[in-house]
Scaffold this motif. Structure first.
Motif, PDB file in Angstrom:
ATOM      1  N   GLN A   1      10.782   8.816   6.889  1.00 35.10           N
ATOM      2  CA  GLN A   1      10.360   7.399   6.976  1.00 35.10           C
ATOM      3  C   GLN A   1      10.600   6.855   8.394  1.00 35.10           C
ATOM      4  O   GLN A   1       9.730   6.222   8.977  1.00 35.10           O
ATOM      5  N   ARG A   2      11.813   7.137   8.937  1.00 34.01           N
ATOM      6  CA  ARG A   2      12.137   6.635  10.288  1.00 34.01           C
ATOM      7  C   ARG A   2      11.161   7.193  11.318  1.00 34.01           C
ATOM      8  O   ARG A   2      10.664   6.480  12.189  1.00 34.01           O
ATOM      9  N   LEU A   3      10.864   8.465  11.162  1.00 31.08           N
ATOM     10  CA  LEU A   3       9.968   9.113  12.112  1.00 31.08           C
ATOM     11  C   LEU A   3       8.563   8.513  12.047  1.00 31.08           C
ATOM     12  O   LEU A   3       7.960   8.184  13.071  1.00 31.08           O
TER      13      LEU A   3
ATOM     14  N   LEU B   1       3.948   5.057  13.626  1.00 27.79           N
ATOM     15  CA  LEU B   1       2.947   4.072  13.152  1.00 27.79           C
ATOM     16  C   LEU B   1       3.576   2.682  13.190  1.00 27.79           C
ATOM     17  O   LEU B   1       4.707   2.530  13.617  1.00 27.79           O
ATOM     18  N   LYS B   2       2.832   1.693  12.703  1.00 33.63           N
ATOM     19  CA  LYS B   2       3.439   0.359  12.556  1.00 33.63           C
ATOM     20  C   LYS B   2       4.318   0.389  11.309  1.00 33.63           C
ATOM     21  O   LYS B   2       3.982   1.048  10.324  1.00 33.63           O
ATOM     22  N   THR B   3       5.433  -0.342  11.348  1.00 25.12           N
ATOM     23  CA  THR B   3       6.380  -0.335  10.221  1.00 25.12           C
ATOM     24  C   THR B   3       5.689  -0.682   8.905  1.00 25.12           C
ATOM     25  O   THR B   3       5.944  -0.061   7.872  1.00 25.12           O
TER      26      THR B   3
ATOM     27  N   ASP C   1       7.979   5.324  -5.509  1.00 24.03           N
ATOM     28  CA  ASP C   1       8.216   6.440  -6.440  1.00 24.03           C
ATOM     29  C   ASP C   1       8.660   7.716  -5.713  1.00 24.03           C
ATOM     30  O   ASP C   1       8.153   8.815  -5.997  1.00 24.03           O
ATOM     31  N   GLY C   2       9.532   7.583  -4.759  1.00 27.65           N
ATOM     32  CA  GLY C   2      10.075   8.755  -4.057  1.00 27.65           C
ATOM     33  C   GLY C   2       9.098   9.398  -3.089  1.00 27.65           C
ATOM     34  O   GLY C   2       9.320  10.524  -2.635  1.00 27.65           O
ATOM     35  N   ALA C   3       8.019   8.707  -2.779  1.00 26.05           N
ATOM     36  CA  ALA C   3       7.043   9.264  -1.830  1.00 26.05           C
ATOM     37  C   ALA C   3       6.752   8.226  -0.756  1.00 26.05           C
ATOM     38  O   ALA C   3       7.023   7.037  -0.931  1.00 26.05           O
ATOM     39  N   LEU C   4       6.227   8.720   0.350  1.00 29.11           N
ATOM     40  CA  LEU C   4       5.835   7.788   1.419  1.00 29.11           C
ATOM     41  C   LEU C   4       4.349   7.524   1.303  1.00 29.11           C
ATOM     42  O   LEU C   4       3.557   8.467   1.153  1.00 29.11           O
ATOM     43  N   VAL C   5       3.982   6.266   1.369  1.00 32.65           N
ATOM     44  CA  VAL C   5       2.560   5.908   1.284  1.00 32.65           C
ATOM     45  C   VAL C   5       2.166   5.293   2.610  1.00 32.65           C
ATOM     46  O   VAL C   5       2.728   4.265   3.019  1.00 32.65           O
ATOM     47  N   LEU C   6       1.233   5.921   3.271  1.00 25.85           N
ATOM     48  CA  LEU C   6       0.852   5.480   4.607  1.00 25.85           C
ATOM     49  C   LEU C   6      -0.539   4.863   4.599  1.00 25.85           C
ATOM     50  O   LEU C   6      -1.500   5.497   4.149  1.00 25.85           O
ATOM     51  N   SER C   7      -0.631   3.622   5.070  1.00 26.47           N
ATOM     52  CA  SER C   7      -1.946   2.975   5.157  1.00 26.47           C
ATOM     53  C   SER C   7      -2.584   3.377   6.487  1.00 26.47           C
ATOM     54  O   SER C   7      -2.602   2.598   7.439  1.00 26.47           O
ATOM     55  N   VAL C   8      -3.081   4.592   6.530  1.00 27.38           N
ATOM     56  CA  VAL C   8      -3.698   5.104   7.764  1.00 27.38           C
ATOM     57  C   VAL C   8      -4.985   5.846   7.418  1.00 27.38           C
ATOM     58  O   VAL C   8      -5.231   6.166   6.251  1.00 27.38           O
TER      59      VAL C   8
ATOM     60  N   GLY D   1       0.134  -9.596   5.492  1.00 25.71           N
ATOM     61  CA  GLY D   1       1.014  -8.736   6.267  1.00 25.71           C
ATOM     62  C   GLY D   1       1.677  -7.667   5.415  1.00 25.71           C
ATOM     63  O   GLY D   1       2.090  -6.645   5.920  1.00 25.71           O
ATOM     64  N   THR D   2       1.799  -7.914   4.119  1.00 27.47           N
ATOM     65  CA  THR D   2       2.410  -6.891   3.276  1.00 27.47           C
ATOM     66  C   THR D   2       1.327  -5.957   2.756  1.00 27.47           C
ATOM     67  O   THR D   2       0.173  -6.342   2.620  1.00 27.47           O
TER      68      THR D   2
END
Lengths: 279, 313
Positions: B239-241, B246-248, B255-262, B304-305
């Motif tokens: 997540q930090r990486l 990307l933008k925060t 649910d234990g996964a990263l979701v990226l709006s990209v 923004g969210t």
């Protein structure tokens, strides 16, 4: 308007509440106003005291007194039932939200309300016919049982009496209708109407009828005007100077006609302009 | 050639008091022949809008044309069938008699009654009193009454509200049948699945304002459409990486996964970065945003969210 009238006629015929109200009206009139009165006055209790003897009072249920007796009875219980009938016909449309379903069909608001008014004019006419016929028949049966002789009022007097009955029924029904539309609640319309009838007209107006100043206002009340019309049909044994009315029968008739038009117009005005939203 | 419009509103506004603005400057276009879904949370102003279009309410400002005429005018009502909020009928009358009453009000031949009863599959119970009907039967009678006039435009307010799953399926099938007959349907709902399954286009309303309009696919695309779903270990390091790359606000944990709006085309480079920084990537795939995600994004989340999209199975 004809389309709305046809729809109203189906709803009115199939609504049990209307038949029950009509049944209560007839039962009360005939049982209390005729049969019970006749039985009591035929066998008066020992402590019965009256300036008019019971055997004379008994004649109030005989054909010669058909109109004054019937009108006196209908001016209270009849008026109450008509207010309920009118209130039910409009307020329950708001309670069930059927006013919304109706207005989404094609008729204009004016046509819907005029259809309702026309139906109530017809209903009050029919109730008046049956009421007059039923009271006349009961009166005839009682005088026959009694073995007395009695004469019927003239055809013209009967017609006038019928007109008075119909007008009074129509005014109270229109009053109930107006309250139903104004309050949009059956309980509020009926409660408000009956409170006015029994507290406003029957109690307060009667208590204050000889108070100067107030008397002028009372002359415009529907109940006072209806009483004036009813008083023009006198019991045969009644002293002509026994009771004085605040207005005469002609003014009473004109005032009631004005009330009929006013309640209809006010109901139309409110119904036409007001939003129809859910309960 | 431009498609004819069944419903058109311009700046339609309904204010109940100085504080309650139920419908706010609404500009709505419903094309002839389509099933238009009017979507919004409870209290968004859907029913008020439908009441305005049916002529039951008078607008505070703005104008509308419904079936080619002013709302509530005889010309408009002649071509409009509607069931607004709840199917409201006389409880002491049978279903058939209720339709007879409505046919009389509409000056429609009573010969229309049996076909519409058949269409909504209510013939067998038509002689029973309305008060004995189940919710589903009441809804179907409401649709039958709306169809009595053989209308060009049908307005249905939450037609599956209160129905059991079987009733819901039947109602959807009925709406599809109605559409096949060439009628326009304006359907309000807060049920996304219903709108997704039955509507050609959707308008999303919230706080009395139309916030989005288009096909379901267009709405998804407009709201970011697709996203990348990544399962990685250790999660906080990943997540930090990603937040540094990307933008925060483009990185969410759900649910234990990263979701990226990209853009999904960045998948390969992001994977390389994670692996080269010692993060184990066990899953990386494109996730489609559901209509629910879009809906929540449009109606609830402050600007923004980003709403985490549901993982596509």
């Amino acid at each position: 308007m004809i389309a709305s009238l046809r729809a109203e006629s189906l709803k009115t015929r199939k609504r049990w509440a209307n038949w029950i109200l009509f049944g209560i009206l007839l039962l009360t009139l005939l049982l209390l106003g005729y049969v019970l009165t006749y039985v009591l006055l035929s066998h008066p209790p020992r402590n019965f005291r009256s300036p008019v003897p019971a055997r004379v009072l008994k004649r109030s249920v005989f054909p010669e007194n058909l109109l004054p007796n019937m009108l006196a009875l209908t001016s209270t219980i009849g008026a109450a039932i008509m207010i309920i009938l009118g209130g039910l016909s409009t307020a329950s449309e708001y309670g069930w939200l059927t006013v919304q379903t109706i207005l989404i069909q094609k008729p204009t608001r004016g046509a819907v309300l005029l259809g309702k008014l026309a139906m109530l004019v017809i209903v009050t006419f029919l109730i008046s016919v049956v009421t007059l016929a039923a009271t006349a028949l009961t009166s005839y049966v009682l005088v026959t049982i009694d073995g007395s002789s009695s004469s019927w009022p003239s055809a013209l007097t009967l017609l006038k009496g019928f007109g008075a009955l119909w007008l009074e029924f129509a005014v109270w029904t229109a009053f109930g209708m107006f309250l139903g539309i104004a309050f949009r609640s059956t309980a509020a319309a009926i409660g408000g109407g009956l409170t006015y009838l029994f507290v406003g007209e029957a109690l307060i107006a009667q208590l204050l009828r000889n108070t100067e100043g107030v008397k002028e206002i009372l002359r415009f009340l529907p109940g006072i005007n209806a009483s004036a019309i009813n008083a023009s049909f006198r019991l045969t044994f009644q002293n002509p100077n026994a009771t004085t009315q605040l207005v005469d029968a002609t003014r009473g008739t004109i005032t009631l006609l004005a009330y009929l038009v006013m309640f209809a117009l006010l109901a139309l005005l409110i119904f036409q302009r007001r939003d129809v939203a859910g309960g | 050639m431009a498609q004819a419009l069944a419903v058109e509103t311009h700046g339609l506004t309904k204010r109940y008091s100085t504080t309650v603005l139920a419908v706010n400057d609404l500009n709505l276009l419903v094309r002839t022949g389509e099933v238009y879904g009017f979507l919004g949370p409870n209290g968004a102003g859907k029913t008020t809008t439908l009441r305005l279009l049916s002529g039951l309410l008078h607008p505070t400002a703005g104008s509308a044309t419904v079936a080619g005429a002013a709302p509530g005018s005889p010309a408009s009502l002649a071509r409009l069938g509607a069931m607004v909020e709840t199917p409201a009928f006389y409880p002491y009358l049978s279903g058939r008699d209720n339709l007879r009453v409505m046919a009389r009000y509409s000056s429609v031949s009573t010969s229309r009654i049996e076909p519409v009863l058949k269409q909504v599959d209510l013939t067998d119970r038509a002689h029973h009193k309305f008060r004995t009907y189940s919710t589903g039967m009441k809804q179907r009678l409401g649709v039958a009454a709306a169809l009595l006039k053989d209308p060009d435009l049908l307005i249905l307010d939450e037609p599956t509200s209160g129905l059991d799953p079987q009733g819901t399926v039947e109602m959807r099938a009925l709406i599809r049948d109605i559409r096949r007959e060439g009628r326009t349907v304006l359907l309000s709902s807060h049920l996304l699945n219903e709108v997704e399954l039955t509507c050609d286009r959707v308008g999303v309303i919230t706080k009395g304002k139309l916030v989005a309009e288009g096909t379901v696919d267009e709405l998804r695309a407009r709201s970011g459409g697709r996203a990348l779903l990544i399962r990685a270990t250790p999660l906080d390091q990943a997540q930090r990486l990603l937040e540094s790359l990307l933008k925060t606000e483009q990185v969410l944990v759900a649910d234990g996964a990263l979701v990226l709006s990209v853009d999904p085309s960045q998948a390969a480079s992001l994977n390389r970065q994670l692996v080269s920084n010692g993060v184990d990537v066990s899953e990386l795939r494109v996730s489609e945003q559901s209509l629910e995600d879009v809906f929540l994004q449009l109606t609830e989340n402050p600007p923004g969210t980003v709403t985490p999209p549901a993982a596509q199975s």
